[in-house]
Design a protein around this motif. Structure first.
Motif, mmCIF file in Angstrom:
data_model
loop_
_atom_site.group_PDB
_atom_site.id
_atom_site.type_symbol
_atom_site.label_atom_id
_atom_site.label_comp_id
_atom_site.label_asym_id
_atom_site.label_seq_id
_atom_site.Cartn_x
_atom_site.Cartn_y
_atom_site.Cartn_z
ATOM 1 N N VAL A 32 0.873 -1.175 0.000
ATOM 2 C CA VAL A 32 0.000 0.000 0.000
ATOM 3 C C VAL A 32 0.911 1.226 0.000
ATOM 4 N N ILE A 33 0.713 2.108 -0.980
ATOM 5 C CA ILE A 33 1.641 3.212 -1.213
ATOM 6 C C ILE A 33 0.894 4.536 -1.241
ATOM 7 N N LYS A 34 1.507 5.545 -0.638
ATOM 8 C CA LYS A 34 0.892 6.876 -0.648
ATOM 9 C C LYS A 34 1.105 7.524 -2.008
ATOM 10 N N THR A 35 0.014 7.973 -2.629
ATOM 11 C CA THR A 35 0.086 8.598 -3.949
ATOM 12 C C THR A 35 -0.360 10.061 -3.939
ATOM 13 N N GLY A 36 -0.808 10.553 -2.803
ATOM 14 C CA GLY A 36 -1.286 11.934 -2.714
ATOM 15 C C GLY A 36 -1.835 12.203 -1.324
ATOM 16 N N ILE A 37 -2.645 13.252 -1.217
ATOM 17 C CA ILE A 37 -3.261 13.596 0.067
ATOM 18 C C ILE A 37 -4.310 12.539 0.410
ATOM 19 N N ILE A 38 -4.149 11.929 1.577
ATOM 20 C CA ILE A 38 -5.052 10.847 1.982
ATOM 21 C C ILE A 38 -6.238 11.429 2.725
ATOM 22 N N GLN A 39 -7.418 11.119 2.247
ATOM 23 C CA GLN A 39 -8.634 11.545 2.924
ATOM 24 C C GLN A 39 -9.046 10.455 3.910
ATOM 25 N N GLY A 40 -9.503 10.876 5.070
ATOM 26 C CA GLY A 40 -9.862 9.934 6.123
ATOM 27 C C GLY A 40 -11.033 9.057 5.746
ATOM 28 N N GLY A 41 -11.211 8.010 6.543
ATOM 29 C CA GLY A 41 -12.334 7.115 6.307
ATOM 30 C C GLY A 41 -11.876 5.694 6.049
ATOM 31 N N THR A 42 -12.842 4.820 5.946
ATOM 32 C CA THR A 42 -12.593 3.403 5.670
ATOM 33 C C THR A 42 -13.137 3.071 4.282
ATOM 34 N N MET A 43 -12.353 2.315 3.525
ATOM 35 C CA MET A 43 -12.745 2.008 2.156
ATOM 36 C C MET A 43 -12.440 0.545 1.860
ATOM 37 N N THR A 44 -13.385 -0.139 1.207
ATOM 38 C CA THR A 44 -13.177 -1.516 0.777
ATOM 39 C C THR A 44 -12.898 -1.529 -0.723
ATOM 40 N N ILE A 45 -11.788 -2.156 -1.098
ATOM 41 C CA ILE A 45 -11.333 -2.186 -2.481
ATOM 42 C C ILE A 45 -11.491 -3.617 -3.001
ATOM 43 N N ARG A 46 -12.182 -3.783 -4.106
ATOM 44 C CA ARG A 46 -12.407 -5.106 -4.688
ATOM 45 C C ARG A 46 -11.676 -5.210 -6.029
ATOM 46 N N LEU A 47 -10.813 -6.205 -6.126
ATOM 47 C CA LEU A 47 -10.074 -6.448 -7.362
ATOM 48 C C LEU A 47 -10.348 -7.885 -7.815
ATOM 49 N N PRO A 48 -11.367 -8.083 -8.667
ATOM 50 C CA PRO A 48 -11.701 -9.440 -9.130
ATOM 51 C C PRO A 48 -10.692 -9.943 -10.148
ATOM 52 N N SER A 49 -10.519 -11.261 -10.194
ATOM 53 C CA SER A 49 -9.612 -11.913 -11.147
ATOM 54 C C SER A 49 -8.245 -11.242 -11.150
ATOM 55 N N LEU A 50 -7.734 -11.005 -9.955
ATOM 56 C CA LEU A 50 -6.428 -10.358 -9.816
ATOM 57 C C LEU A 50 -5.343 -11.212 -10.463
ATOM 58 N N VAL A 51 -5.360 -12.500 -10.164
ATOM 59 C CA VAL A 51 -4.413 -13.461 -10.744
ATOM 60 C C VAL A 51 -5.222 -14.654 -11.246
ATOM 61 N N SER A 52 -4.907 -15.141 -12.437
ATOM 62 C CA SER A 52 -5.676 -16.267 -12.971
ATOM 63 C C SER A 52 -4.860 -17.016 -14.013
ATOM 64 N N LEU A 53 -5.268 -18.245 -14.266
ATOM 65 C CA LEU A 53 -4.745 -19.017 -15.384
ATOM 66 C C LEU A 53 -5.745 -18.913 -16.527
ATOM 67 N N ASN A 54 -5.263 -18.943 -17.764
ATOM 68 C CA ASN A 54 -6.135 -18.669 -18.897
ATOM 69 C C ASN A 54 -7.226 -19.714 -19.101
ATOM 70 N N ASP A 55 -7.094 -20.899 -18.466
ATOM 71 C CA ASP A 55 -8.166 -21.890 -18.576
ATOM 72 C C ASP A 55 -9.105 -21.838 -17.373
ATOM 73 N N ASN A 56 -8.931 -20.780 -16.532
ATOM 74 C CA ASN A 56 -9.771 -20.557 -15.347
ATOM 75 C C ASN A 56 -9.667 -21.690 -14.322
ATOM 76 N N SER A 57 -8.586 -22.466 -14.375
ATOM 77 C CA SER A 57 -8.385 -23.474 -13.329
ATOM 78 C C SER A 57 -7.950 -22.829 -12.026
ATOM 79 N N LEU A 58 -7.503 -21.567 -12.093
ATOM 80 C CA LEU A 58 -7.161 -20.790 -10.901
ATOM 81 C C LEU A 58 -7.608 -19.355 -11.101
ATOM 82 N N VAL A 59 -8.385 -18.842 -10.154
ATOM 83 C CA VAL A 59 -8.791 -17.434 -10.149
ATOM 84 C C VAL A 59 -8.623 -16.912 -8.724
ATOM 85 N N VAL A 60 -7.867 -15.832 -8.579
ATOM 86 C CA VAL A 60 -7.627 -15.231 -7.263
ATOM 87 C C VAL A 60 -8.208 -13.823 -7.259
ATOM 88 N N ASN A 61 -9.094 -13.544 -6.304
ATOM 89 C CA ASN A 61 -9.712 -12.233 -6.139
ATOM 90 C C ASN A 61 -9.187 -11.596 -4.850
#
Length: 217
Positions: free
Chosen positions: A154-183
C-alpha cells in the motif's frame, strides 16, 4: 537406410506424439475437474505517519502465501502441467498512478502487487502486476497454494482523505483456462486519530506567601 527402418522410425515418432497429446488431454481434464476460485480478505491499517509521509512512501507490506492469505491448502497444478500450454495472468482493473502502482477507491492510496513463485529447492521468480507469462516458466512439478506468494504494498500517492474504504479487485491473478482465479477484497482503515488534552493557563494569580506569617499562625 532400408524402407522398413524408415517406416519403423516414423511409426515410433507418430505413436510418441499421440501419447503426448493424450497425456496433455488427460491432464487438462484432471485439472478442470477442480478449479480454484480463491478470495483474499485483507485488512490494512494505515500507520500514524500516513498523513505526513511523502508521496511514494510504502505504508504497508503484506507478503504471504496464497495458503496463508486464504486459509486453504490446495494443489494448483499437477506434475503434468508442463504438457499443457497455460498462461498465468495478473491484471489490475484500476488506473495506473505510478511505476507499477495503481489507484484505489481511497484518494491518496495506491497498491503495487507482486506474484512470487517460491518453492523450496527451486529458483524463485517474481512478476509485478500487470503481467502475463507462460506457466511453463514454473518447474514442471506439482504446484500448490503454499508455493505461490503475493506481496501487496500500500503506497501513498497523494493527500489521503480519512475514512474506511473496501477495495475489490476481481480476477487479480488467474490461469487462462480458469483453473485458478484469485480475487482480492482489501479494506483500508484510516490512521487512528489521537486526542490531545490542552490545559488552560491559570486565570488567578496568587500573591507571594511570607514564611514568617505562616509561622506566626
Amino acid at each position: 537406410m532400408k524402407p522398413f527402418s524408415c517406416w519403423r522410425i516414423a511409426t515410433v515418432m507418430m505413436l510418441s506424439a499421440v501419447a503426448l497429446t493424450a497425456r496433455a488431454h488427460d491432464c487438462q481434464i484432471q485439472e478442470r475437474q477442480a478449479p480454484l476460485n480463491l478470495t483474499i480478505p485483507l485488512t490494512v491499517q494505515l500507520p500514524d505517519k500516513a498523513g505526513t509521509a511523502p508521496v511514494g512512501t510504502v505504508l504497508s507490506v503484506n507478503e504471504k502465501t496464497l495458503a496463508q492469505l486464504t486459509g486453504s491448502h490446495h494443489a494448483i497444478a499437477p506434475a503434468c502441467q508442463g504438457e499443457v500450454q497455460r498462461i498465468l495472468n495478473g491484471r489490475m482493473s484500476t488506473a495506473q498512478s505510478g511505476d507499477h502502482i495503481y489507484s484505489t477507491a481511497l484518494p491518496g492510496v495506491g497498491v503495487r502487487i507482486t506474484v512470487i513463485y517460491d518453492q523450496p529447492g527451486r529458483a524463485r521468480k517474481e512478476w509485478v502486476l500487470p503481467f502475463n507469462t507462460p506457466f511453463s516458466e514454473v518447474p514442471t512439478q506439482s504446484v500448490s497454494t503454499d508455493d505461490i506468494k503475493l506481496r501487496i504494498e500500500v503506497i501513498k500517492t497523494g493527500i489521503i482523505q480519512g475514512g474506511t474504504m473496501t477495495i475489490r479487485l476481481p480476477s487479480l491473478v488467474s490461469l487462462n483456462d480458469n483453473s485458478l482465479v484469485v480475487n482480492l477484497v482489501m479494506t483500508v482503515l484510516a490512521a487512528r486519530a489521537h486526542c490531545e488534552i490542552l490545559v488552560d493557563q491559570p486565570q488567578i494569580e496568587l500573591p507571594p506567601i511570607n514564611v514568617k506569617d505562616l509561622a506566626s499562625s
